[in-house]
Design a protein around this motif. Structure first.
Motif, mmCIF file in Angstrom:
data_model
loop_
_atom_site.group_PDB
_atom_site.id
_atom_site.type_symbol
_atom_site.label_atom_id
_atom_site.label_comp_id
_atom_site.label_asym_id
_atom_site.label_seq_id
_atom_site.Cartn_x
_atom_site.Cartn_y
_atom_site.Cartn_z
ATOM 1 N N HIS A 178 -6.035 6.961 5.213
ATOM 2 C CA HIS A 178 -4.973 5.971 5.393
ATOM 3 C C HIS A 178 -4.561 5.819 6.856
ATOM 4 O O HIS A 178 -4.628 6.760 7.628
ATOM 5 C CB HIS A 178 -3.757 6.369 4.554
ATOM 6 N N THR A 179 -4.089 4.612 7.147
ATOM 7 C CA THR A 179 -3.519 4.304 8.463
ATOM 8 C C THR A 179 -4.508 4.644 9.577
ATOM 9 O O THR A 179 -4.267 5.506 10.410
ATOM 10 C CB THR A 179 -2.165 5.022 8.659
ATOM 11 N N PRO A 204 3.623 9.243 15.410
ATOM 12 C CA PRO A 204 3.813 8.170 14.420
ATOM 13 C C PRO A 204 2.617 8.007 13.481
ATOM 14 O O PRO A 204 2.801 7.747 12.287
ATOM 15 C CB PRO A 204 3.980 6.912 15.288
ATOM 16 N N LEU A 205 1.408 8.193 13.994
ATOM 17 C CA LEU A 205 0.226 8.055 13.124
ATOM 18 C C LEU A 205 0.258 9.059 11.978
ATOM 19 O O LEU A 205 -0.199 8.766 10.878
ATOM 20 C CB LEU A 205 -1.059 8.253 13.939
ATOM 21 N N THR A 206 0.780 10.239 12.267
ATOM 22 C CA THR A 206 0.871 11.253 11.221
ATOM 23 C C THR A 206 1.881 10.816 10.166
ATOM 24 O O THR A 206 1.622 10.892 8.967
ATOM 25 C CB THR A 206 1.288 12.603 11.840
ATOM 26 N N LEU A 238 -2.106 15.550 16.060
ATOM 27 C CA LEU A 238 -2.037 14.461 15.073
ATOM 28 C C LEU A 238 -1.682 14.983 13.686
ATOM 29 O O LEU A 238 -1.856 14.272 12.692
ATOM 30 C CB LEU A 238 -3.368 13.706 15.041
ATOM 31 N N LYS A 264 4.599 20.712 5.504
ATOM 32 C CA LYS A 264 5.201 20.081 6.678
ATOM 33 C C LYS A 264 6.670 19.753 6.417
ATOM 34 O O LYS A 264 7.249 18.924 7.119
ATOM 35 C CB LYS A 264 4.456 18.790 7.040
ATOM 36 N N PHE A 306 -1.946 3.766 21.020
ATOM 37 C CA PHE A 306 -2.618 4.476 19.938
ATOM 38 C C PHE A 306 -3.088 3.595 18.778
ATOM 39 O O PHE A 306 -4.083 3.939 18.142
ATOM 40 C CB PHE A 306 -1.756 5.651 19.442
ATOM 41 N N TYR A 325 2.976 7.727 9.558
ATOM 42 C CA TYR A 325 2.609 6.464 8.898
ATOM 43 C C TYR A 325 1.600 6.654 7.763
ATOM 44 O O TYR A 325 1.526 5.833 6.859
ATOM 45 C CB TYR A 325 2.002 5.480 9.910
ATOM 46 N N ARG A 326 0.774 7.695 7.868
ATOM 47 C CA ARG A 326 -0.275 7.774 6.847
ATOM 48 C C ARG A 326 0.195 8.425 5.550
ATOM 49 O O ARG A 326 -0.584 8.539 4.600
ATOM 50 C CB ARG A 326 -1.526 8.451 7.406
ATOM 51 N N TYR A 327 1.443 8.837 5.539
ATOM 52 C CA TYR A 327 1.989 9.411 4.317
ATOM 53 C C TYR A 327 2.985 8.455 3.651
ATOM 54 O O TYR A 327 3.542 7.574 4.293
ATOM 55 C CB TYR A 327 2.690 10.734 4.616
ATOM 56 N N SER A 352 0.790 -1.228 0.000
ATOM 57 C CA SER A 352 0.000 0.000 0.000
ATOM 58 C C SER A 352 0.825 1.282 0.000
ATOM 59 O O SER A 352 0.266 2.373 -0.025
ATOM 60 C CB SER A 352 -0.935 0.012 1.219
ATOM 61 N N SER A 380 -7.106 12.161 1.772
ATOM 62 C CA SER A 380 -6.335 12.605 0.608
ATOM 63 C C SER A 380 -6.990 12.083 -0.666
ATOM 64 O O SER A 380 -7.638 11.041 -0.679
ATOM 65 C CB SER A 380 -4.895 12.096 0.704
ATOM 66 N N ASN A 399 -5.657 0.886 5.606
ATOM 67 C CA ASN A 399 -6.105 1.954 4.723
ATOM 68 C C ASN A 399 -7.561 1.728 4.331
ATOM 69 O O ASN A 399 -7.963 0.603 4.045
ATOM 70 C CB ASN A 399 -5.224 1.993 3.474
ATOM 71 N N ARG A 439 -6.976 10.556 -4.427
ATOM 72 C CA ARG A 439 -6.157 9.609 -5.184
ATOM 73 C C ARG A 439 -6.878 9.268 -6.473
ATOM 74 O O ARG A 439 -8.077 9.002 -6.480
ATOM 75 C CB ARG A 439 -5.935 8.339 -4.354
ATOM 76 N N TYR A 459 -10.025 6.870 14.521
ATOM 77 C CA TYR A 459 -10.546 8.192 14.171
ATOM 78 C C TYR A 459 -12.056 8.196 13.985
ATOM 79 O O TYR A 459 -12.679 9.243 14.063
ATOM 80 C CB TYR A 459 -9.895 8.673 12.875
ATOM 81 N N ASP A 503 -0.003 3.857 -2.530
ATOM 82 C CA ASP A 503 -1.380 4.376 -2.485
ATOM 83 C C ASP A 503 -1.499 5.625 -1.622
ATOM 84 O O ASP A 503 -2.493 6.349 -1.718
ATOM 85 C CB ASP A 503 -2.337 3.336 -1.871
ATOM 86 N N LYS A 504 -0.537 5.830 -0.757
ATOM 87 C CA LYS A 504 -0.681 6.897 0.215
ATOM 88 C C LYS A 504 -0.280 8.250 -0.367
ATOM 89 O O LYS A 504 0.518 8.312 -1.303
ATOM 90 C CB LYS A 504 0.183 6.592 1.442
ATOM 91 N N PRO A 505 -0.785 9.319 0.230
ATOM 92 C CA PRO A 505 -0.353 10.638 -0.241
ATOM 93 C C PRO A 505 1.091 10.901 0.170
ATOM 94 O O PRO A 505 1.574 10.349 1.152
ATOM 95 C CB PRO A 505 -1.298 11.592 0.496
#
Lengths: 734, 734
Positions: free
Chosen positions: B455-456, A560-562, B370, A546, B392, A564-566, A535, B442, B468, B444, B399, A538-540
């Motif tokens: 995601h995540t 970490p959640l921030t 976050l 940032k 977490f 991980y989602r990128y 995946s 995001s 995801n 896609r 979320y 697939d992520k942004p």
């Protein structure tokens, strides 16, 4: 190649902060390390690190869970051996100190420092310190303190002891790269003679013990001595030696006799002999950039200082130069540091692998704790072999360490043909890790494609956690399976019965071959590159807003959640596999992958840039390779990561050697052919280095338009040697 | 429908362990709860829980990280109000106790217990305890202790105080469902009069305070009384009252006067009036299974006891019946418990939502932590609104709580048309959560498909973490976006200017509509079902050899990494979305999804079975619906999860009501039509219940072949009512 003199001085480092200098000028011998604390104003209760001497403490979790790692392991930060008390005969203490010059001789291991020290009353004198750590006599460290009159020229009282740690509170830092403060050890002190003080240091929970001695060598007979008289304006010297025993061993030596043989002079001889051996085996010379030439020597020097030589210790993430990462051993050893030893010092490489072998029983237990009924899972971070990772998503979930260790065993055998080691230790490690993968993974049918997959893992990139089919992990696991088959065949050549020793038959090999053939390797048809995992693409991407410089390293600024989602990587991940298996992909695909992953990698890990340098070199982009290499080679000398105070980045030191060898000279071994290719950057006029393959020591010499490989000792090798894609014949020179 | 008498007795519960009975027979009134500790041998230092009265402590992590939740919040387990000291006149203490009968009257809230109590010397007497908690006078609890001679018939000394907690160590359990032990509060005790003792209880770190009074009501004037004389073989009674003040409020009342009005008799009247109101609004009658009929009454009773009524407190996972889950409020409120209130007690539903609104400033801060620059992220678990989740991946990563809260606001408005609430609180919550999703997600592009993805994240199923596009999360987020648009239009009907109050214009609504239209909902073409997330279906199923009964719940037997790598769900996840949005999928798809996800769900969460019951009913599989419902309805009465001792499973109590209403009678509301359908299981002869929609109280009455809806108070509704798919006209009965 002539062995030149190399010295690291204050002018060669970018930072003059005391904690930074303490790390950079630390001495070590694999058994213990001595940080270069200021002897006057430095930290008397911390500065000495003994490899494998650690304390433990229960890990407290915010919310605990089944199977979590139970105990911290933290290397003890033992008293500074260099600390000294100096006062005027009227009792004014010298408490201020200025480091005016430092010279670390990389050819002899001798550290020479000059300080200007003064009292509150403004009395100032000069102090020189010459120190050296034993390399054959790995229990010994000696130092000579020399005092010369300044504006003060009267009597001088000097005394020395090893401070006993006072109580200190455990610290927790939000920076996971720092160390925790271990519980303080119990220290018993006694005078053996007037000249000799014994320290018996015991840990409270791990029940380890080490005996240390502090002795005065010169002048004889005065641990508490008469004042020196500086009025003659001559230098006055005192010489001390410290003995650091073996962890857990009762020391039956006669230390007094031992000290007699451990003068600074004789220890300097010992050290010099050792370093001559190192440079003979692994001399590197970089023409065209003296800074770089010095840096690479420094890196090799520190690698050798850090590595445990006894088969019971290893190389921690910071070596013996600092207590960062708690003195833990990681996969860094096998993937970044071991190659240097494998290719220059086979005996040392073997010892480092023996350490892992020793932890195999604990690795089997850990596999069970993770719900895998067969095989072994090596600890992600450890000293004693037990898992000590208190954050499993970026710790235990990095299962790839199993395949990394197997890979290192395979490389060791490939170079040494040491079948005895394989039979005694190596095969069992490769087999038990393969069994882990076999039982951890699962079959999945996708259309006509029958895949063997690995779910919920974390690859080398710690900015992406708990994903499916991490390319690196899967590729290494595939190799792990192949290695079982290959090593089994090697053993069977010696004796067909050997397999049964491991509870195996030849049909089992078909199982592993079949697994190897079906391990799924994710590939993006759209981008025509290997996918970091199922995946990742697939992520942004990490957002531009940032990405200001003060947001890096991301791990210190974002949850970490921030992260991980990128789609953002801390370090080389898929590219690391590409480096390990150059035959896997075409030059075009490599270029695409490199371009893609470079765009999403922050290099927040010190393990990243060396790999980017190597691959850039292989791709012919030697200018980029050189740029990455410069950051790699001089990472600690310029304090690039800003945390060298916590210790050197050992993996990066190893990576810088790899960048020269695997990058600029295109070195890799495949199917019993040793490959070289000339990727020397224009910025360098020449690169020369030595390595040992099988029984032959080779010297490789590159200039802009030439790459020579010669045999400088040992037989003409029987394996093939290829330069720039063509097999060549080797010549022996003398 | 006639309101019947319902009593819960010892015969109605499966377990007779003291800790279990303490939970099951606990009394509460939303402000505080009193566990039914044995007054003689029970736990004098724990048993009373005040909603929102909590202590804090720093969360210690094995390895800390940026943005982690910083502080535990733990409800205080305050001294048992029921404890009593009884001894013979010669000083023999009654320390042994046997609970011989218990009767909890669900119609009046009165708890009557009988004990046989004895001394070490074998002297035995009978003790009856009648207790009641105030429901209008929510600060009051009263109890009458009645003693009757047994083999002992002499003098009896009785005294009572609220024990002050002794020092106790913080405990950490590997079972995350239990509570931590909070730091002990500071308790000051003083006698106001001979009959009245005051306790001032202060927390150390949260600086909260509560004043409590213990007074003797009967006989007057003797907190330290003369011995009772049992020799007449008549029952002798003592009556006590306890006042529990408001957290943080200074109590200026005259407690003595208050006690005069708080006799057991008058408090019983108060309680009875309250419960009459509850049953009038929400009476349920289940014909054909008395056990079930009792159970559902019990569940409604406990829901009403648990819910904070003041807009500053909420319903914790265990209500006020136990300290499990630290007294935290979760998404359970909005998704499992609030519906009962929304459809039967609109004022209470509003108060519960007001609590969330109060925490909005902290939710905004949390979104920033976050890495989301707009909007608000409500705490996954909390008392004071700050995130207190110390793990977490199965906490903050859920979320979906944001969209759950928005959903609940939408449902509240749908039923009440309370636009004032929307303008004052509701819209801001819906808008801020939508802003969170907008900035968290995001875009896609996949082929021609332009998707908005998340995601995540972790969905409701805590056995699958950090994935995801969790279907549930995405579906609810989509609804969150739609709700902004819908509520905005409702507000604009009142005044077109209202939008600008929220910094919005009409064009912003197009943005949210566009997001709603493009939220990606994962679907498997192969299985023709919605996918739980992008990778759930790719994973291997939980292996048979790990499925023996003693391996459940999995979270107590396996490392999270082991659980996460399999296709195994703790609870309804995609199916929970299917339940919420019945219009989303065809009957055939629902059947496929149900069959599929039922096969991979362990129901290790108490939030699972009610949803499986509802969907089975909707699918016409009423036999299965009934089976799941039986486990749901009687979960705590049979101690199904084996941890009722830690407190009731409040979400499941709410779920059991939902199972009757949304399952057996097919209730849902869509586009201003209230739908019912007859899914009454063959095991039940009849189901009758009441609910209030807009201003009308409806009574729904089902038998095997009939479903009647009548208006029993309020106007004939203007909205449509559909039964079994056909619109009907309602009749008002009186």
């Amino acid at each position: 190649m002539t062995l030149r003199d190399y010295h690291l001085t204050l002018r060669d480092v970018s930072d003059q902060q005391p904690e930074y200098l303490e790390t950079v000028f630390s001495l070590g011998n694999g058994h213990f390390g001595v940080r270069a604390n200021d002897p006057i104003s430095g930290n008397p209760i911390a500065g000495t690190l003994i490899n494998g001497f650690y304390e433990t403490a229960p890990i407290t979790y915010g919310e605990a869970g089944v199977g979590y790692a139970k105990r911290h392991q933290t290397i003890l930060n033992l008293p500074d051996l260099r600390h000294i008390h100096v006062s005027t005969s009227s009792g004014h203490q010298f408490t201020h100190s200025k480091r005016t010059a430092v010279d670390l001789d990389l050819g002899t291991g001798e550290l020479v420092e000059h300080y200007q020290i003064s009292t509150d009353q403004g009395e100032t004198i000069m102090m020189g310190v010459k120190s050296v750590i034993g390399q054959e006599q790995t229990s010994m460290w000696s130092a000579e303190y020399t005092f010369t009159a300044g504006n003060y020229a009267g009597g001088l009282l000097v005394s020395k002891s090893i401070a006993v740690p006072a109580e200190a509170e455990a610290i927790m830092s939000a920076d996971p790269r720092k160390t925790r403060m271990a519980g303080l050890p119990i220290c018993e002190t006694e005078f053996v003679t007037q000249d000799l003080q014994r320290y018996h240091v015991k840990t409270r929970l791990t029940k380890q013990a080490v005996t240390m001695y502090l002795g005065i060598l010169l002048p004889h007979g005065q641990l508490l001595q008469q004042p020196l008289d500086l009025s003659d304006e001559q230098p006055h010297s005192l010489e001390y030696a410290v003995y650091v025993g073996t962890v857990g061993k009762h020391n039956t030596i006669d230390p007094a006799a031992m000290f007699m043989a451990s003068s600074l002079a004789s220890l300097t001889d010992d050290s010099q002999t050792f370093w001559q051996g190192v440079w003979n085996r692994s001399e590197v010379s970089v023409g065209g950039n003296d800074e770089l030439d010095l840096a690479i020597h420094y890196n090799i020097f520190q690698l050798n200082q850090a590595a445990g030589r006894d088969g019971r210790t290893n190389i921690s993430a910071k070596g013996l130069s600092g207590a960062g990462y708690e003195g833990h051993y990681f996969w860094d050893t096998e993937m970044y540091m071991l190659p240097y030893f494998t290719y220059t010092n086979q005996q040392m490489a073997r010892q480092l692998l023996v350490y892992r072998y020793q932890t195999l029983p604990k690795a089997r237990e850990r596999a069970r704790a993770l719900g895998v009924d067969q095989g072994a899972l090596f600890a992600w971070r450890t000293i004693n072999g037990e898992e000590a990772s208190a954050y499993f998503p970026a710790g235990t979930a990095q299962y790839h360490i199993d395949a990394d260790i197997a890979y290192a065993v395979g490389k060791y055998f490939e170079i040494t043909r040491d079948l005895d080691f394989v039979i005694q230790c190596g095969f069992e490690m490769v087999l038990e890790t393969a069994r882990f993968w076999e039982n951890f993974g699962s079959w999945r049918q996708v259309g006509d494609d029958c895949r063997f997959e690995f779910h919920t893992v974390t690859g080398p990139d710690e900015y992406t956690a708990l994903v499916n089919n991490n390319y690196y992990t899967n590729r290494l696991a595939k190799h792990n399976f192949e290695l079982v088959v290959e090593l089994a065949h090697q053993m069977m050549k010696r004796s067909p019965q050997l397999l049964s020793k491991f509870g195996m038959s030849e049909t089992d090999l078909d199982v592993y071959q079949n697994l190897a053939d079906h391990v799924y390797l994710p590939y993006s048809n759209e981008l025509e590159i290997n996918e970091q995992d199922d995946s990742f693409l697939d992520k942004p991407r990490w957002p531009a807003e940032k990405s200001t410089p003060d947001n890096f390293p991301l791990l210190l600024h974002y949850h970490p959640l921030t992260i991980y989602r990128y789609q953002v990587a801390k370090q080389a991940d898929t590219l690391l596999a590409d480096y390990l298996f150059p035959e896997d992909l075409s030059a075009d695909q490599l270029k695409r992958e490199y371009r893609y992953y470079e765009g999403v990698t922050t290099h927040d890990s010190s393990l990243s840039r060396s790999i980017f340098s190597i691959l850039a070199a292989r791709m012919g982009d030697t200018e980029k390779a050189y740029r990455y290499f410069m950051d790699t080679a001089r990472m600690d000398l310029v304090n690039l990561q800003k945390n060298t105070a916590d210790g050197l980045h050992l993996a990066n030191l190893g990576g810088s050697w790899l960048a020269l060898v695997a990058g600029f000279s295109g070195f890799y071994v495949q199917d019993e052919v040793v490959h070289f290719a000339n990727h020397l950057p224009a910025e360098l006029s020449r690169l020369t280095y030595r390595m040992k393959i099988a029984e032959s020591v080779l010297e490789i010499d590159l200039t802009a338009d030439n790459l020579d490989v010669t045999v400088i000792s040992g037989p003409i090798p029987t394996y093939g040697v290829s330069v720039n894609g063509e097999l060549i014949s080797l010549v022996k020179v003398s």
